[in-house]
Design an enzyme around this catalytic site. Structure first.
Site, PDB file in Angstrom:
ATOM      1  N   GLU A  76      45.022  51.725   6.240  1.00 53.73           N
ATOM      2  CA  GLU A  76      44.810  52.893   7.098  1.00 53.73           C
ATOM      3  C   GLU A  76      45.349  52.564   8.479  1.00 53.73           C
ATOM      4  O   GLU A  76      44.980  51.544   9.075  1.00 53.73           O
ATOM      5  CB  GLU A  76      43.329  53.258   7.194  1.00 53.73           C
ATOM      6  CG  GLU A  76      43.097  54.480   8.072  1.00 53.73           C
ATOM      7  CD  GLU A  76      41.650  54.920   8.154  1.00 53.73           C
ATOM      8  OE1 GLU A  76      41.417  56.057   8.619  1.00 53.73           O
ATOM      9  OE2 GLU A  76      40.760  54.142   7.767  1.00 53.73           O
ATOM     10  N   GLU A 101      43.419  49.301  13.811  1.00 54.23           N
ATOM     11  CA  GLU A 101      42.973  50.084  14.969  1.00 54.23           C
ATOM     12  C   GLU A 101      43.009  49.182  16.205  1.00 54.23           C
ATOM     13  O   GLU A 101      42.372  48.122  16.210  1.00 54.23           O
ATOM     14  CB  GLU A 101      41.562  50.617  14.735  1.00 54.23           C
ATOM     15  CG  GLU A 101      40.947  51.338  15.918  1.00 54.23           C
ATOM     16  CD  GLU A 101      41.821  52.491  16.390  1.00 54.23           C
ATOM     17  OE1 GLU A 101      42.263  52.443  17.564  1.00 54.23           O
ATOM     18  OE2 GLU A 101      42.060  53.428  15.601  1.00 54.23           O
ATOM     19  N   ASP A 128      49.489  45.507  15.927  1.00 50.79           N
ATOM     20  CA  ASP A 128      50.402  46.639  15.766  1.00 50.79           C
ATOM     21  C   ASP A 128      50.656  46.928  14.292  1.00 50.79           C
ATOM     22  O   ASP A 128      51.042  46.050  13.524  1.00 50.79           O
ATOM     23  CB  ASP A 128      51.719  46.310  16.473  1.00 50.79           C
ATOM     24  CG  ASP A 128      52.760  47.387  16.304  1.00 50.79           C
ATOM     25  OD1 ASP A 128      52.736  48.342  17.079  1.00 50.79           O
ATOM     26  OD2 ASP A 128      53.583  47.288  15.378  1.00 50.79           O
ATOM     27  N   ASP A 151      48.302  59.551  16.938  1.00 47.31           N
ATOM     28  CA  ASP A 151      48.551  60.040  18.295  1.00 47.31           C
ATOM     29  C   ASP A 151      49.770  60.962  18.276  1.00 47.31           C
ATOM     30  O   ASP A 151      50.853  60.560  17.855  1.00 47.31           O
ATOM     31  CB  ASP A 151      48.810  58.859  19.233  1.00 47.31           C
ATOM     32  CG  ASP A 151      48.703  59.254  20.701  1.00 47.31           C
ATOM     33  OD1 ASP A 151      49.129  60.376  21.047  1.00 47.31           O
ATOM     34  OD2 ASP A 151      48.213  58.440  21.493  1.00 47.31           O
ATOM     35  N   LYS A 155      53.814  65.293  24.668  1.00 48.44           N
ATOM     36  CA  LYS A 155      54.866  65.570  25.646  1.00 48.44           C
ATOM     37  C   LYS A 155      56.224  65.206  25.048  1.00 48.44           C
ATOM     38  O   LYS A 155      56.367  64.163  24.412  1.00 48.44           O
ATOM     39  CB  LYS A 155      54.624  64.782  26.931  1.00 48.44           C
ATOM     40  CG  LYS A 155      53.369  65.215  27.683  1.00 48.44           C
ATOM     41  CD  LYS A 155      53.188  64.431  28.966  1.00 48.44           C
ATOM     42  CE  LYS A 155      51.932  64.888  29.713  1.00 48.44           C
ATOM     43  NZ  LYS A 155      51.714  64.135  30.972  1.00 48.44           N
ATOM     44  N   GLU A 222      38.438  65.620  14.199  1.00 47.61           N
ATOM     45  CA  GLU A 222      38.967  66.827  13.578  1.00 47.61           C
ATOM     46  C   GLU A 222      38.230  68.071  14.071  1.00 47.61           C
ATOM     47  O   GLU A 222      38.843  69.115  14.333  1.00 47.61           O
ATOM     48  CB  GLU A 222      38.861  66.721  12.059  1.00 47.61           C
ATOM     49  CG  GLU A 222      39.469  67.891  11.313  1.00 47.61           C
ATOM     50  CD  GLU A 222      39.491  67.683   9.806  1.00 47.61           C
ATOM     51  OE1 GLU A 222      39.868  68.636   9.100  1.00 47.61           O
ATOM     52  OE2 GLU A 222      39.142  66.573   9.343  1.00 47.61           O
TER      53      GLU A 222
END
Length: 241
Positions: A76, A101, A128, A151, A155, A222
């Site tokens: 995950e 994470e 990472d 994420d 932008k 969510e």
């Protein structure tokens, strides 16, 4: 025979003159302060269920070693506070689940959720995710990959930091076992479009938008997206060939 030396992890790479190398990363590191409950969970469980960053640099390290067993591996990317992780891993006791994470308070909270759920087939790591998959997951071995609400880097100038791009799609597809699924969800419509464009163009994958995966619990994250009027898109792509 000498073990293969792995390349430096992100944040560790240097230029030829010894300066830190600036890289385009798919995540940003946030604060590291624990709540008392998170601290208690960390103290109780990190030694058994958390893979220290430096451990992956050891030449002999292999992911199954962290679980103490050989089993099909699920990864995950971006497990957050572990709401989905704990629920999904609990129903898959015969699998090893590696949750990646970088937000350490989220890791600590996940440890508490795993304990509450009686789950012991999950290991967490803050390295990472792209590097981890490239360096420590052999080709055609991954049983499943989960990427829920990555994420969005909403932008335009930050879109280059999105996890789902052509280079990462090829690398991840190569690590999936034949028929294995990459399950994704996002609450940003333009990222959902990008996912379809990128993953649909990858010859090793086939799939697309699907109905919401009913096994995936509705998380706090969510619900926030829904409250802001954003729609949720679930996608599944499977390795072919």
């Amino acid at each position: 025979m000498n073990e293969r030396v792995r390349p430096a992890r992100p944040h560790h790479k240097l230029t030829e003159d010894g300066r830190p190398l600036r890289e385009v990363l798919t995540y940003a590191r946030r604060g590291s302060r624990f709540t008392p409950k998170q601290q208690a969970a960390w103290d109780a469980h990190h030694a058994a269920w958390f893979i220290p960053d430096e451990a992956v640099d050891e030449p002999g390290f292999a992911v199954p070693d962290a679980f103490g067993r050989e089993a099909p591996l699920i990864v995950e990317i971006g497990s957050g506070v572990g709401e989905a992780t704990a629920a999904l891993a609990a129903s898959r006791p015969s699998y090893n689940v590696l949750a990646l994470e970088v937000w350490r308070p989220g890791v600590a909270e996940t440890l508490g959720r795993l304990d509450d759920a009686g789950v012991d087939n999950v290991r967490l790591c803050s390295v990472d995710a792209v590097w981890m998959l490239e360096q420590l997951v052999p080709a055609a071995t991954l049983a499943e990959l989960w990427t829920f609400f990555p994420d969005p880097w909403h932008k335009s100038r930050h879109h280059k930091r999105r996890l789902v791009n052509a280079v990462n799609a090829r690398m991840i597809a190569e690590r999936l076992a034949p028929g294995a699924a990459w399950r994704l969800a996002t609450d940003w419509s333009d990222y959902a479009d990008q996912m379809q464009d990128v993953l649909g163009a990858e010859p090793l994958l086939e799939g697309g938008v699907v109905e919401r995966w009913d096994e995936r619990p509705v998380t706090k994250f969510e619900r926030k997206g829904l409250a802001k009027g954003r729609s949720i898109t679930d996608l599944v792509y499977r390795r072919v060939g």
